[in-house]
Motif scaffolding. Structure first.
Motif, PDB file in Angstrom:
ATOM      1  N   GLY A  57     143.563 111.115 113.385  1.00  0.00           N
ATOM      2  CA  GLY A  57     143.040 109.808 113.751  1.00  0.00           C
ATOM      3  C   GLY A  57     141.545 109.722 113.526  1.00  0.00           C
ATOM      4  N   LEU A  58     140.978 108.585 113.889  1.00  0.00           N
ATOM      5  CA  LEU A  58     139.536 108.415 113.827  1.00  0.00           C
ATOM      6  C   LEU A  58     138.882 109.393 114.799  1.00  0.00           C
ATOM      7  CD1 LEU A  58     139.375 104.508 113.787  1.00  0.00           C
ATOM      8  CD2 LEU A  58     138.804 106.061 111.903  1.00  0.00           C
ATOM      9  N   PRO A  59     137.634 109.798 114.546  1.00  0.00           N
ATOM     10  CA  PRO A  59     136.962 110.741 115.444  1.00  0.00           C
ATOM     11  C   PRO A  59     136.984 110.247 116.900  1.00  0.00           C
ATOM     12  CG  PRO A  59     135.658 110.407 113.459  1.00  0.00           C
ATOM     13  CD  PRO A  59     136.790 109.414 113.415  1.00  0.00           C
ATOM     14  N   GLY A  60     137.445 111.119 117.784  1.00  0.00           N
ATOM     15  CA  GLY A  60     137.496 110.800 119.210  1.00  0.00           C
ATOM     16  C   GLY A  60     138.662 109.919 119.631  1.00  0.00           C
ATOM     17  N   ALA A  64     147.192 107.549 116.389  1.00  0.00           N
ATOM     18  CA  ALA A  64     148.315 106.625 116.587  1.00  0.00           C
ATOM     19  C   ALA A  64     147.857 105.196 116.319  1.00  0.00           C
ATOM     20  CB  ALA A  64     148.851 106.740 118.008  1.00  0.00           C
ATOM     21  N   GLY A  65     148.811 104.357 115.998  1.00  0.00           N
ATOM     22  CA  GLY A  65     148.525 102.932 115.800  1.00  0.00           C
ATOM     23  C   GLY A  65     147.451 102.691 114.760  1.00  0.00           C
ATOM     24  N   ILE A  99     150.089 110.453 103.610  1.00  0.00           N
ATOM     25  CA  ILE A  99     150.202 108.996 103.665  1.00  0.00           C
ATOM     26  C   ILE A  99     149.017 108.443 104.442  1.00  0.00           C
ATOM     27  CG2 ILE A  99     151.654 107.057 104.391  1.00  0.00           C
ATOM     28  CD1 ILE A  99     153.976 109.256 104.398  1.00  0.00           C
ATOM     29  N   ALA A 100     148.276 107.518 103.843  1.00  0.00           N
ATOM     30  CA  ALA A 100     147.119 106.910 104.508  1.00  0.00           C
ATOM     31  C   ALA A 100     147.588 105.997 105.634  1.00  0.00           C
ATOM     32  CB  ALA A 100     146.289 106.118 103.499  1.00  0.00           C
ATOM     33  N   GLY A 101     146.825 105.983 106.707  1.00  0.00           N
ATOM     34  CA  GLY A 101     147.134 105.125 107.849  1.00  0.00           C
ATOM     35  C   GLY A 101     146.288 103.860 107.832  1.00  0.00           C
ATOM     36  N   PRO A 102     146.435 103.020 108.855  1.00  0.00           N
ATOM     37  CA  PRO A 102     145.704 101.755 108.921  1.00  0.00           C
ATOM     38  C   PRO A 102     144.187 101.928 109.041  1.00  0.00           C
ATOM     39  CG  PRO A 102     147.432 101.847 110.601  1.00  0.00           C
ATOM     40  CD  PRO A 102     147.388 103.165 109.933  1.00  0.00           C
ATOM     41  N   ALA A 103     143.709 103.085 109.504  1.00  0.00           N
ATOM     42  CA  ALA A 103     142.273 103.288 109.716  1.00  0.00           C
ATOM     43  C   ALA A 103     141.540 103.689 108.437  1.00  0.00           C
ATOM     44  CB  ALA A 103     142.046 104.334 110.802  1.00  0.00           C
ATOM     45  N   GLY A 104     142.175 103.595 107.314  1.00  0.00           N
ATOM     46  CA  GLY A 104     141.476 103.850 106.063  1.00  0.00           C
ATOM     47  C   GLY A 104     141.968 105.074 105.324  1.00  0.00           C
ATOM     48  N   THR A 105     141.712 105.067 104.017  1.00  0.00           N
ATOM     49  CA  THR A 105     142.128 106.161 103.161  1.00  0.00           C
ATOM     50  C   THR A 105     140.996 107.175 103.045  1.00  0.00           C
ATOM     51  OG1 THR A 105     143.467 104.635 101.875  1.00  0.00           O
ATOM     52  CG2 THR A 105     142.973 106.740 100.860  1.00  0.00           C
ATOM     53  N   PRO A 106     141.230 108.415 103.461  1.00  0.00           N
ATOM     54  CA  PRO A 106     140.199 109.435 103.298  1.00  0.00           C
ATOM     55  C   PRO A 106     140.100 109.847 101.832  1.00  0.00           C
ATOM     56  CG  PRO A 106     142.184 110.392 104.188  1.00  0.00           C
ATOM     57  CD  PRO A 106     142.433 108.914 104.088  1.00  0.00           C
ATOM     58  N   GLY A 107     138.951 110.347 101.420  1.00  0.00           N
ATOM     59  CA  GLY A 107     138.794 110.787 100.045  1.00  0.00           C
ATOM     60  C   GLY A 107     139.535 112.089  99.780  1.00  0.00           C
TER      61      GLY A 107
END
Length: 187
Positions: A57-60, A64-65, A99-107
């Motif tokens: 997930g995003l840092p911190g 999920a979601g 699979i990329a999630g809704p919070a963005g595609t990492p490089g």
């Protein structure tokens, strides 16, 4: 045109042909067995319970979601064992997808996988374990395959009686991404 016999193909070629796709049937597992005159067989590959999916997930934030950056899953496995002087050398093939999630595609994504050889039973005994990392470059697609073939899984051949209790466990191991603790220096 005749096909090349499986025993004369390299493991990588057979791994590619296993996962090359086109068929709706699940990929068969590769097992040449340790030796034709031996009762030993190549253990099955099992994904460890709770380690089949790796989500970040995003840092911190919880993975999920809308806070999910990406998720990694294992799709297929293969294995091959060779017996030589009482030692088994195994190649374990693992294929999956990031699979990329809704919070963005990492490089770039580091995929941490642990492979273990375990003698299962009332008191399971780990015979071999090692963490592996593979790097996946994400594109704009949002779904990228990955594969890993281990070539250094080596362990003593089990007795014929214990052979059926052996299993290759695989799964994601996020702890493998943490740096090794620095050793203290004596003053």
């Amino acid at each position: 045109m005749l096909a090349t016999p499986a025993w004369s193909q390299s493991f990588t070629d057979r791994f590619k042909s296993l996962f090359g796709g086109g068929s709706s049937e699940p990929a068969p597992t590769v097992s040449n067995g340790p030796a034709p005159d031996s009762d030993l067989t190549c253990p099955p590959v099992t994904i460890r319970a709770g380690a089949a999916t790796y989500a970040v997930g995003l840092p911190g934030k919880e993975a999920a979601g809308n806070d999910l950056r990406y998720q990694v899953v294992i799709g297929r496995t293969a294995r091959e064992c060779n017996l030589n002087s009482g030692t088994i050398t195994a190649h374990i093939g693992i294929q999956g997808r990031v699979i990329a999630g809704p919070a963005g595609t990492p490089g770039t994504v580091e995929v941490p996988i642990r492979v273990a050889v375990v003698q299962d039973g009332v008191s399971p005994k780990t015979v071999f374990t090692k963490a592996y990392r593979t790097v996946v470059n994400m594109g704009s697609d949002g779904s990228v395959p990955f594969s890993l073939v281990t070539e250094d899984v080596v362990y003593p051949a089990p007795s014929a009686a214990a052979n059926d209790a052996y299993v290759f466990y695989i799964g994601f191991d996020p702890q493998a991404l943490k740096p090794e603790p620095k050793s203290r220096r004596k003053k």
